[in-house]
Design an enzyme around this catalytic site. Structure first.
Site, PDB file in Angstrom:
ATOM      1  N   LYS A  58       0.995   4.129  -2.972  1.00 34.40           N
ATOM      2  CA  LYS A  58       0.688   5.541  -2.761  1.00 34.40           C
ATOM      3  C   LYS A  58       1.895   6.431  -3.062  1.00 34.40           C
ATOM      4  O   LYS A  58       1.731   7.590  -3.446  1.00 34.40           O
ATOM      5  CB  LYS A  58       0.170   5.760  -1.343  1.00 34.40           C
ATOM      6  N   TYR A  84       0.839  -1.205   0.000  1.00 33.23           N
ATOM      7  CA  TYR A  84       0.000   0.000   0.000  1.00 33.23           C
ATOM      8  C   TYR A  84       0.869   1.247   0.000  1.00 33.23           C
ATOM      9  O   TYR A  84       0.621   2.182  -0.773  1.00 33.23           O
ATOM     10  CB  TYR A  84      -0.920  -0.015   1.213  1.00 33.23           C
TER      11      TYR A  84
END
Length: 258
Positions: free
Chosen positions: A157, A153
């Site tokens: 990002k 994750y």
């Protein structure tokens, strides 16, 4: 936002729904694109009941044909697109040594590839219709700082930040601005699910611990509500930010200092 048409991916819940509702309240016509078709339709119906214009469209942001369909539905309903929010994303926490290829690919396809496809298809529409446009991407504090149980994750990002900068440079000649905002810990369904997932992998020991533990260092002294994020998203969508591009605005209450 009066007279403007806005697309919000992942717009049927959490921050996406907040963005759609806020901009509709400011006069925008809103297209809610979401993997959950029923939720997208329900969100659009709720916005319309409040007197604004909205449609819901099912879309998997990692599938280009789905994203092209969102563009087509938006133009068919409202004539053009002025602002595109690449907001759809998800997390599936695993301890660092337990991250699998499938886990990595699933997160990167939605969060990173989905952002790339969304920017490309939105930009093509902006160029075809003329007059420029705005692309706004949802990054995260995790894009600025890695977390042990959020490695894919965090990487996804960080990719959103790099894609934002790349697209801003590539699309400037077409009067298209590209920016991102990076929330911290926001009380949404995503964090409720994260709390359950972190408990399941042994990262935390009791329900509710994750939000409290991760939010302990927030300078503002509390985690965010969706409403705390909306002023920044409205600014990025409006003409007030016309000179801003290639930037990432942190909205984390002072949790990560960069």
């Amino acid at each position: 936002m009066s007279g403007r048409v806005v697309v919000v991916t992942g717009g049927a819940s959490g921050m996406g729904l907040g963005i759609a509702t806020t901009l509709a309240g400011e006069g925008a016509s809103v297209v809610i694109a979401d993997l959950n078709a029923d939720a997208a339709a329900a969100a659009a119906a709720s916005i319309e009941q409040s007197g604004s214009r909205a449609i819901g469209v099912r879309s998997d942001v990692s599938v280009r044909d789905d994203v092209r369909n969102v563009v087509e539905q938006a133009v068919q309903a409202f004539g053009r697109i002025d602002v595109w929010f690449n907001n759809a994303g998800f997390n599936a926490p695993l301890q660092f040594l337990d991250v699998t290829e499938d886990n990595w690919r699933a997160i990167m396809e939605v969060n990173a590839l989905g952002t790339l496809i969304g920017m490309q298809e939105a930009a093509k529409q902006f160029i075809a219709q003329g007059g420029g446009g705005k692309i706004i991407n949802t990054s995260s504090m995790a894009g600025r700082q890695g977390f042990p149980a959020f490695a894919p994750y965090s990487a996804s990002k960080a990719a959103v930040i790099s894609l934002t900068q790349s697209a801003a440079k590539a699309l400037a000649e077409h009067d298209i601005t590209v920016n991102a905002f990076a929330p911290g810990i926001v009380d949404t369904p995503l964090w409720i699910k994260l709390d359950e997932d972190l408990l399941a992998i042994g990262e935390t020991k009791q329900a509710g611990e994750a939000m409290n533990e991760y939010g302990a260092g927030i300078i503002r002294g509390r985690t965010a509500q969706v409403a705390d994020i909306m002023g920044t998203t409205l600014y990025l969508a409006s003409s007030d930010s016309d000179y801003l591009t290639a930037q990432v605005i942190m909205i984390d209450g002072g949790m990560v200092l960069v």
